[in-house]
Design a protein around this motif. Sequence first.
Motif, PDB file in Angstrom:
ATOM      1  N   CYS A  26       0.838  -1.200   0.000  1.00 58.16           N
ATOM      2  CA  CYS A  26       0.000   0.000   0.000  1.00 58.16           C
ATOM      3  C   CYS A  26       0.879   1.258   0.000  1.00 58.16           C
ATOM      4  O   CYS A  26       0.624   2.226  -0.726  1.00 58.16           O
ATOM      5  CB  CYS A  26      -0.919  -0.030   1.208  1.00 58.16           C
ATOM      6  SG  CYS A  26      -2.117   1.324   1.230  1.00 58.16           S
ATOM      7  N   ASN A  84      -6.157   2.376  -2.411  1.00 55.22           N
ATOM      8  CA  ASN A  84      -7.361   2.609  -1.641  1.00 55.22           C
ATOM      9  C   ASN A  84      -8.516   2.959  -2.581  1.00 55.22           C
ATOM     10  O   ASN A  84      -8.335   3.662  -3.564  1.00 55.22           O
ATOM     11  CB  ASN A  84      -7.106   3.761  -0.657  1.00 55.22           C
ATOM     12  CG  ASN A  84      -8.354   4.094   0.139  1.00 55.22           C
ATOM     13  OD1 ASN A  84      -9.046   3.199   0.602  1.00 55.22           O
ATOM     14  ND2 ASN A  84      -8.632   5.382   0.281  1.00 55.22           N
ATOM     15  N   ASP A 107      -8.687  -1.519  -4.364  1.00 53.83           N
ATOM     16  CA  ASP A 107      -8.388  -2.854  -3.822  1.00 53.83           C
ATOM     17  C   ASP A 107      -8.899  -3.038  -2.397  1.00 53.83           C
ATOM     18  O   ASP A 107      -9.131  -4.170  -1.958  1.00 53.83           O
ATOM     19  CB  ASP A 107      -6.879  -3.101  -3.846  1.00 53.83           C
ATOM     20  CG  ASP A 107      -6.301  -2.947  -5.249  1.00 53.83           C
ATOM     21  OD1 ASP A 107      -6.835  -3.597  -6.157  1.00 53.83           O
ATOM     22  OD2 ASP A 107      -5.334  -2.177  -5.411  1.00 53.83           O
ATOM     23  N   TYR A 108      -9.041  -1.938  -1.654  1.00 52.36           N
ATOM     24  CA  TYR A 108      -9.513  -2.022  -0.267  1.00 52.36           C
ATOM     25  C   TYR A 108     -10.201  -0.722   0.112  1.00 52.36           C
ATOM     26  O   TYR A 108     -10.109   0.294  -0.601  1.00 52.36           O
ATOM     27  CB  TYR A 108      -8.345  -2.298   0.681  1.00 52.36           C
ATOM     28  CG  TYR A 108      -7.467  -1.083   0.934  1.00 52.36           C
ATOM     29  CD1 TYR A 108      -7.712  -0.248   2.016  1.00 52.36           C
ATOM     30  CD2 TYR A 108      -6.400  -0.785   0.079  1.00 52.36           C
ATOM     31  CE1 TYR A 108      -6.922   0.884   2.236  1.00 52.36           C
ATOM     32  CE2 TYR A 108      -5.603   0.320   0.300  1.00 52.36           C
ATOM     33  CZ  TYR A 108      -5.867   1.167   1.381  1.00 52.36           C
ATOM     34  OH  TYR A 108      -5.093   2.273   1.599  1.00 52.36           O
ATOM     35  N   LEU A 136     -12.348  -2.952   7.649  1.00 48.61           N
ATOM     36  CA  LEU A 136     -11.498  -2.994   6.471  1.00 48.61           C
ATOM     37  C   LEU A 136     -12.098  -3.982   5.480  1.00 48.61           C
ATOM     38  O   LEU A 136     -12.281  -5.163   5.789  1.00 48.61           O
ATOM     39  CB  LEU A 136     -10.081  -3.438   6.851  1.00 48.61           C
ATOM     40  CG  LEU A 136      -9.129  -3.771   5.705  1.00 48.61           C
ATOM     41  CD1 LEU A 136      -8.864  -2.549   4.833  1.00 48.61           C
ATOM     42  CD2 LEU A 136      -7.826  -4.353   6.236  1.00 48.61           C
ATOM     43  N   ILE A 182     -11.599  -5.784   1.774  1.00 51.46           N
ATOM     44  CA  ILE A 182     -10.580  -6.036   0.746  1.00 51.46           C
ATOM     45  C   ILE A 182     -11.156  -6.926  -0.347  1.00 51.46           C
ATOM     46  O   ILE A 182     -12.040  -7.763  -0.111  1.00 51.46           O
ATOM     47  CB  ILE A 182      -9.310  -6.704   1.326  1.00 51.46           C
ATOM     48  CG1 ILE A 182      -9.637  -8.106   1.855  1.00 51.46           C
ATOM     49  CG2 ILE A 182      -8.682  -5.844   2.403  1.00 51.46           C
ATOM     50  CD1 ILE A 182      -8.401  -8.901   2.236  1.00 51.46           C
ATOM     51  N   LYS A 183     -10.646  -6.697  -1.562  1.00 54.06           N
ATOM     52  CA  LYS A 183     -10.986  -7.545  -2.705  1.00 54.06           C
ATOM     53  C   LYS A 183      -9.827  -8.518  -2.881  1.00 54.06           C
ATOM     54  O   LYS A 183      -8.779  -8.196  -3.468  1.00 54.06           O
ATOM     55  CB  LYS A 183     -11.163  -6.682  -3.956  1.00 54.06           C
ATOM     56  CG  LYS A 183     -11.776  -7.426  -5.127  1.00 54.06           C
ATOM     57  CD  LYS A 183     -13.237  -7.781  -4.859  1.00 54.06           C
ATOM     58  CE  LYS A 183     -13.878  -8.407  -6.115  1.00 54.06           C
ATOM     59  NZ  LYS A 183     -15.251  -8.866  -5.826  1.00 54.06           N
ATOM     60  N   ALA A 204     -16.892  -8.200  -0.836  1.00 54.36           N
ATOM     61  CA  ALA A 204     -15.527  -8.059  -0.298  1.00 54.36           C
ATOM     62  C   ALA A 204     -15.451  -8.731   1.064  1.00 54.36           C
ATOM     63  O   ALA A 204     -16.467  -8.879   1.762  1.00 54.36           O
ATOM     64  CB  ALA A 204     -15.138  -6.587  -0.202  1.00 54.36           C
ATOM     65  N   TYR A 223     -10.972  -3.782  11.740  1.00 50.72           N
ATOM     66  CA  TYR A 223      -9.742  -3.007  11.569  1.00 50.72           C
ATOM     67  C   TYR A 223      -9.094  -2.689  12.916  1.00 50.72           C
ATOM     68  O   TYR A 223      -7.860  -2.725  13.056  1.00 50.72           O
ATOM     69  CB  TYR A 223     -10.058  -1.729  10.798  1.00 50.72           C
ATOM     70  CG  TYR A 223      -8.859  -0.839  10.598  1.00 50.72           C
ATOM     71  CD1 TYR A 223      -7.841  -1.201   9.727  1.00 50.72           C
ATOM     72  CD2 TYR A 223      -8.745   0.370  11.284  1.00 50.72           C
ATOM     73  CE1 TYR A 223      -6.734  -0.386   9.538  1.00 50.72           C
ATOM     74  CE2 TYR A 223      -7.632   1.190  11.111  1.00 50.72           C
ATOM     75  CZ  TYR A 223      -6.633   0.797  10.237  1.00 50.72           C
ATOM     76  OH  TYR A 223      -5.520   1.594  10.063  1.00 50.72           O
TER      77      TYR A 223
END
Length: 965
Positions: free
Chosen positions: A833, A840, A843-844, A879, A881-882, A933, A938
Motif C-alpha cells: 500500500c 485505496n 483494492d480495499y 477494512l 478487501i478484494k 468483499a 480493523y
Amino acid sequence: MNTSTESYPFRFEKAPKKKGTCPQCGQQNKFRYYEDLSGNRFEDYGRCERTNECGYWLVPSGKAIPKSDGEYTPPPEPVQIFPSDAVLTRINNSLLTEPDSNFHQYALKIGISYEHLAKWRVGSERVKDNILTLFIHEDSQNRITNAKWFLYDADGSRSKSFNSFSLKQPDENELKRYGMCLFGEHLLDTVKKRAVMITESEKTAVIASWFYPDYDWIAVGSCSGLTDAKMLALIGRRCFWLSDADKAGRENSSIRKLKTYQIRHGVRDLFPKRTDGYDIADAIRDAKGDKSALPELLDEHQRNLIASQSAVPDGGIQPPETNQETSEDMLEKEDLDWENQVGLPTKVWYNPDHRKHFKEYGFIEYNNAYWFASRREEKDAKGDDTWVFKSVSNFIIKPLLLILSKSNPKRIYEVTNTYKSSKVVDLEPKQFANPAGFSEIVESLGNFIFWGTKSHFTRIKMKLFELSKEAEEIKTLGYHPSGFYAFSNGIQNSKWVPLDEKGYGIVEHEDKRYFLPAMSKIFVSDDQEYQTQKLFIHKPGNIEFKAYAETFCDIYALNGNGRIGLLFYISCLFRDIIFHHFRFFPHLYLFGPPQSGKSTLAWSTMHLFGEPRPPFMLNTGTAVAFYKQFAEFRNAVVWFDEYQNNIDYGRVQSLKTAYDGAGHTKSDNTRDNRNKSIPVHSGCIVSGQELPTADIALFTRCILLQFTKTDYTTGEKDMHSRFNADVEQKGVSHLTAHIAQFREVFSERFMKSFDAEFLLIKKHFEKRGIDDRITKNMAILLATFQSLKDKLDFPFDETSLRHTANSIISSQNALIGNSKETSQFWRTIMYLCRKGEIKNGIDYRIMQKVHVEVSVNKKSTPKNISLNDPENPIGKPVLFIKLNNIFPMVAKSLREQGLKNMDQDSFKTYLCNTKEFICNAVGIKLAKVSTTALAFDYAYLTETVEDFSLQDHTDDEAEPVVKPG
C-alpha cells in the motif's frame, strides 16, 4: 528309505519342491525324488506314491554320491499359518447349514446322530452343482488348521469322479503353509487314558467312533499321512493302527513312524484275507445295524489292561517289530526290566524319582545329560530282553519362560552341561523346529552338544513345552495397560516389585508373569541389545518430592519455567488419560540462545526416568530413529533437540501430527495390503534457538518456555551443580514411580479440574482473543496441579501458578500473532500500500460501520451483521478487501522475499477463520463498482499486528473512521 548316512548321503525332497512323473506307471505329480544334502535332485531315483497300483521305488544306495563342498545347511522350515477370518467364517458356516450332503444323509440313515457329526466337525457346503462334505481339522488347542472337501455317493462311498481338495496353499516360493493336524485331535482324551484307534480316512473315524465309543479315534488322511507334526499329539498314548485290507494299509511309513517315535502301539489287521482296501467302516455298513456282527477291535485281555491304566510310560520300551503277534507282549510290559540294564549306575536304575521321570517322559536326566533306552540284540542268560541306556547329549535344559507375543514369541531356557557350565538362551519357535537348528544355537554358547535323533529331540521338547511357564514380554516401558508402571529393572504397582532374584527378568503382577528383557541376565551384558531401555531404570533415591520440586523450581525460576516444566513432566505420566479425553497432548517447547539453561531443564526431566537418555537431534538423526522416539516408552517424556525452521519439513509435520497422536504409517509389504503405524505414546520436549514458525500450527501445539538469561551468578551455578551431583546422579526416578501410583485419583479428578481452569483462562483473556489451542494446552497443566495438589506437596500456590500461566500464554500469543501467515499477509499489504501497488478505493476500503450486509448465497436476501454494542455504540471501523485483486500482488512480494506462500483458496480459508474476520460482505463500492468483499475488524488488526495501519491511505469517499483507542 530316507537316510543321510556317511555312506549314502541322500534324502527325499520336501515341499514346496514339486513331484514328478513316475517312470513306471506314468502318473504325473506322484513321484517324489531323492536329493543330496545340498538339495540337488537325483533325477533317476525316487518313489511312486501310488503304493497299491504301482509301488515303484528306486533308492540310490550303493551309488557313490560325492559329498558336497562346504557344510550342509538344511532348508528353512515352513511357518505354519492358520485360516483367515473370512475362511474361518466360511468353514464354520458349513456347520450351520442343513446337513444336505450325501455323507450326512448316509450317516443319519445308519443311526448316527446329527450331534455326533457336529462334534466331529463334519460340515456341508454347496459348491457349484454339488453338495460337498467338509471334514474340519481342529487341533488340541481348538484351532482350525485346515479342512477337506469330499463328494460322496448316496451309499456313503466316495465319488470317483470328484477330486477332493483342502485349503489352497500360498505361493510355493513362500515359506508359509497350512498345516493338517490329526482329524479328531480336538476330541482326544486329555489325560491319555483311552486307547487311540488310528484310521486312514476321516469318514472311517467319524463312523467307527459312533459304534465303538470306548476308544478315541483319529484319522491321518492316507496310509502315509502320519507326519512328524501329527506325531506330537500321540506322545504318551496307547495306539492301534487299523490297517485297510491292502498292501499300503499293512506296510507304510505311518507304522514305521510310530516305531521311530517309540509310541506304544499295535497293528490290527481285522480283515487279513482281503486285499481290496476293505476297512472297519465297510464292515459297519455290511453289518446293517447288527452290532453283534461287528468285529472286536481288541481282545478282552487288552481291553482290561488299558482300562486299568492311565497315561502310558513312553520311551525306550517299544519292541523292534510292530506286527500283531508282538503287540500283546508290548502292551503288558509296564516298565523296563530294571535287572537287565546297562549304561547307568545301579543307584540311578533304582532311584524312584528317575523311574517316575522315565514313566512320564520316556527318558532319564542324569549327570546333566539326557539318557534314552533301547533294546539290545543280546538276551540275558534266561533268554529275556536286555536294555541299554545311552546318553544323547552332554547337557540338560531347564525351561524358564514362554514369552507370549503375536509378532515375536520366544522360549527361554537355561542350558547346563556335564561340567556344570550354564548359559541362558532365548529361542524363537523356528529355532526349536528341528534338532539341527537347535544344535546350531546351543553349540554357539559353548560346550553343549546334542547327538540324538529327531524322536529323542521331540520327547525332550514335549517335556520342555509342558513345563514352560508363560510370561508376557513388556516391549514398551512406562505405563502398562495391566495397571503398573514398568522400568527395565521392575514395576511399580501399589509397591515396588523388582526382578526375580535369579535375574531372569521376571516380575509378577496379579497372578500373571511378565518378562522385562533389558536387565535380564540374558541381555544385560550385551551392549547392542535394549540400549535405551537399559537407561529407563528405577533408582531408589532418597529425596522426597517436596524437596526435589522446591530445588527444581528455584533453579529454573526465570519466567516460572520450573513450575510449568514440573507440571508438564507430571502430566506426561498420565498422558493416555489426557489423550483419551481430547485426542491431543501438547508439546513443551524450550526456546533460547546457547547457555541459557533450556537443555539443562530437559536433562533434569530425563533424569526422572532413570539414567538420562540423550536427545534426538532433529537436524541429523535418521528417519527411522526419529519415528521410533515417539513409541519407545509409554507415559514418559522424549526429547527432540536442535529445532530449526529449515529442518526437513516432513519432520515439522510429524511433530505437528504427534500432538494429535498420529504416528508414522508405513506399508507392511505383505499380501494383505495392511499398513503398520508407529504410535505416539509419550509427551515431547522440543528445544531450539529458533521459534517454531516454519508452520504456525506447530507453534500453537506447544507450550512455550523462554530462556532469555545467559549470564548466571556463581551461586546459581553452584546450586545447579549440587542439585545434579547430590540429587539427580543418585537417582530421582523413584519419584516417577511414586507419582504414577496416583493414577486413579488423577483420572477421577482431571476433567472437572480442566473445565474449571479452561473457563478461568478464557475469562482472563476474553477481550484479547487468545487462541483456543494455546488455552487448552495450558489448562491441561493447571488441571494436573488441581488434580494432585493434595497428594503432592507443590512449592507454589494456585495464585502464583495462574499468574505464571497467564504470562506465558500472553507472551506466546503475541509471538504467534507476529509470526503466523495472516500477520505476514497484513504486513505485506501495508508494505504494498505504501509503495502504491495496492490502491485505496480500488483494492480495499476502510469505513466506520454500524452494520454490514452479508449474503449466504446468491438466492438469499442479504442479512445485516450488527457491529454496535455498549462498548462500540457507533459501530466499528471495518477494512474491506478484494482478495482476487490483492492476493497475486501479495504472493509475488512474498516470493521475492524468499518467504513461503500457499494457494489463494487455502489462504482464504485461513483468513476466514481468524478472529479479525467478520463476513463476506455485499454492496461494497470498490473501483466505483458495487461488489462483494471480505470484511475485517480493523481495530483488532491494529492491536494484534505489530505497527499495522492503513489510516494514511483512506479515500475521500470513505465514511469517517473513528481511530482505535
